[in-house]
Write a protein that holds these residues in place. Structure first.
Motif, mmCIF file in Angstrom:
data_model
loop_
_atom_site.group_PDB
_atom_site.id
_atom_site.type_symbol
_atom_site.label_atom_id
_atom_site.label_comp_id
_atom_site.label_asym_id
_atom_site.label_seq_id
_atom_site.Cartn_x
_atom_site.Cartn_y
_atom_site.Cartn_z
ATOM 1 N N MET A 281 3.856 -3.966 2.903
ATOM 2 C CA MET A 281 3.526 -3.021 1.839
ATOM 3 C C MET A 281 4.448 -3.199 0.636
ATOM 4 S SD MET A 281 0.884 -1.615 2.967
ATOM 5 C CE MET A 281 0.645 -0.410 1.653
ATOM 6 N N GLY A 282 5.723 -3.492 0.889
ATOM 7 C CA GLY A 282 6.642 -3.764 -0.210
ATOM 8 C C GLY A 282 6.225 -5.000 -0.982
ATOM 9 N N TRP A 283 5.844 -6.038 -0.244
ATOM 10 C CA TRP A 283 5.371 -7.264 -0.906
ATOM 11 C C TRP A 283 4.127 -6.990 -1.736
ATOM 12 C CZ3 TRP A 283 0.800 -10.005 -0.676
ATOM 13 C CH2 TRP A 283 0.794 -11.266 -1.285
ATOM 14 N N LEU A 284 3.182 -6.232 -1.176
ATOM 15 C CA LEU A 284 1.961 -5.905 -1.920
ATOM 16 C C LEU A 284 2.279 -5.093 -3.178
ATOM 17 C CD1 LEU A 284 -0.516 -4.998 0.975
ATOM 18 C CD2 LEU A 284 -0.636 -6.980 -0.552
ATOM 19 N N ALA A 285 3.251 -4.185 -3.071
ATOM 20 C CA ALA A 285 3.633 -3.378 -4.235
ATOM 21 C C ALA A 285 4.212 -4.272 -5.331
ATOM 22 C CB ALA A 285 4.635 -2.304 -3.832
ATOM 23 N N TYR A 286 5.060 -5.216 -4.945
ATOM 24 C CA TYR A 286 5.638 -6.132 -5.936
ATOM 25 C C TYR A 286 4.560 -7.035 -6.533
ATOM 26 C CZ TYR A 286 8.621 -9.573 -8.158
ATOM 27 O OH TYR A 286 9.224 -10.389 -9.087
#
Length: 315
Positions: A281-286
């Motif tokens: 989810m962090g990767w998708l947010a970035y």
């Protein structure tokens, strides 16, 4: 005489061990570089099918082969010596090269979004009547190779800047970058060929005897148009998030760190809030933050180009 022979054999043994160690270092460097560049490889594989879809089946593999040859040429003939030279004499210029590539990818992605929203189209598209199929195919191949050049540049720069590669000698660095370039080209365009020909595989299976085989074939025939449509959209988004990500990183390297810090803060905040899914989810947010940056900057460039083109057409 024997002692001379023993000394010679001992020297050969030392040279062989050094060569083996060098080969081992190259292998480690290739593995590390391939891992670090995996994200861009996925983007490359997502972008490329959009240049091949809607052509007749007999032209699909020849087109992929043309693009693959252009990709290999990008990596081995242009980018490999350029990155080695820049790394040796003008290391700061590598970042400028990436920023130019990020601007181009952002423009291409924003242009496709504008077209999908009903804006002015940039050149002939697959929805238009194609007056000259040969010229149109050449234009699509050229466009794919230009986009590949930017993605390949990031792959090669990522490979060149990791510690296991940058710490090697010139010959070893060149060997690692060449092997990474060849391996990634084969992987990406082999996957693209498999994707775009899967409907033909489905048709072949649907005509075979056996209910199970025919069911698999029918499933592939029904699924592949959806898969290709999704990949086309993913390819557009990939241009934006890779282009935006390059720009964020490039600006940070130039001392303008604010936008990148905001994007990373969003990434870490989302990762912290989503618990076990924090990594993805962090990767998708970035990626989303990068895509927004790419879309905003790319839209400005696209609008400016359309304004200039329209103004020149009036005179």
């Amino acid at each position: 005489m024997p002692s001379g022979l023993v000394a010679l054999l001992d020297d050969i043994s030392v040279i062989a061990r050094a060569a083996a160690a060098s080969i081992d270092d190259v292998g480690v460097g290739v593995a590390k570089a391939g891992t670090k560049a995996a994200g861009v490889v996925i983007d490359d594989a997502a972008v490329t099918p959009s240049y091949v879809t809607s052509f007749t089946p007999e032209r699909e593999l020849p087109i992929i082969w043309k693009i693959a040859k252009g990709s290999a040429r990008n990596k081995l003939v242009f980018l490999l010596p350029l990155i080695l030279l820049l790394g040796a004499f003008l290391p700061f210029a590598i970042n400028l090269l990436l920023i130019v590539g990020g601007l181009y990818l952002s423009f291409e992605g924003a242009e496709k979004v504008i077209e999908k929203l009903g804006g002015a189209k940039h050149g002939e598209t697959l929805e238009d009547p194609i007056a000259d199929p040969v010229a149109f195919e050449q234009a699509r191949v050229s466009g794919a190779i230009r986009t590949d050049f930017i993605l390949s540049a990031e792959i090669m720069v990522i490979a060149a800047t990791i510690e296991e590669v940058s710490g090697q000698g010139l010959i070893a660095r060149a060997a690692i970058l060449a092997l990474v370039g060849i391996a990634i080209t084969i992987a990406v365009y082999g996957a693209v060929a498999l994707i775009v020909k899967m409907d033909d595989v489905g048709l072949h299976l649907a005509r075979k005897a056996g209910a199970a085989t025919q069911a698999v074939g029918r499933f592939l025939l029904l699924a592949m148009p959806v898969v290709l449509a999704v990949l086309a959209s993913v390819g557009t988004v990939a241009m934006l998030w890779v282009g935006g990500g390059i720009l964020l990183h490039g600006l940070e390297e130039l001392g303008v760190a604010g936008p990148a810090h905001v994007a990373h803060a969003i990434e870490h905040g989302v990762a912290h809030a989503t618990g076990p899914l924090g990594g993805i989810m962090g990767w998708l947010a970035y990626a989303l933050a990068s895509a927004i940056v790419g879309l905003a900057i790319g839209a400005v460039i696209a609008v400016a180009i359309h304004i200039v083109t329209a103004a020149r057409a009036r005179y």
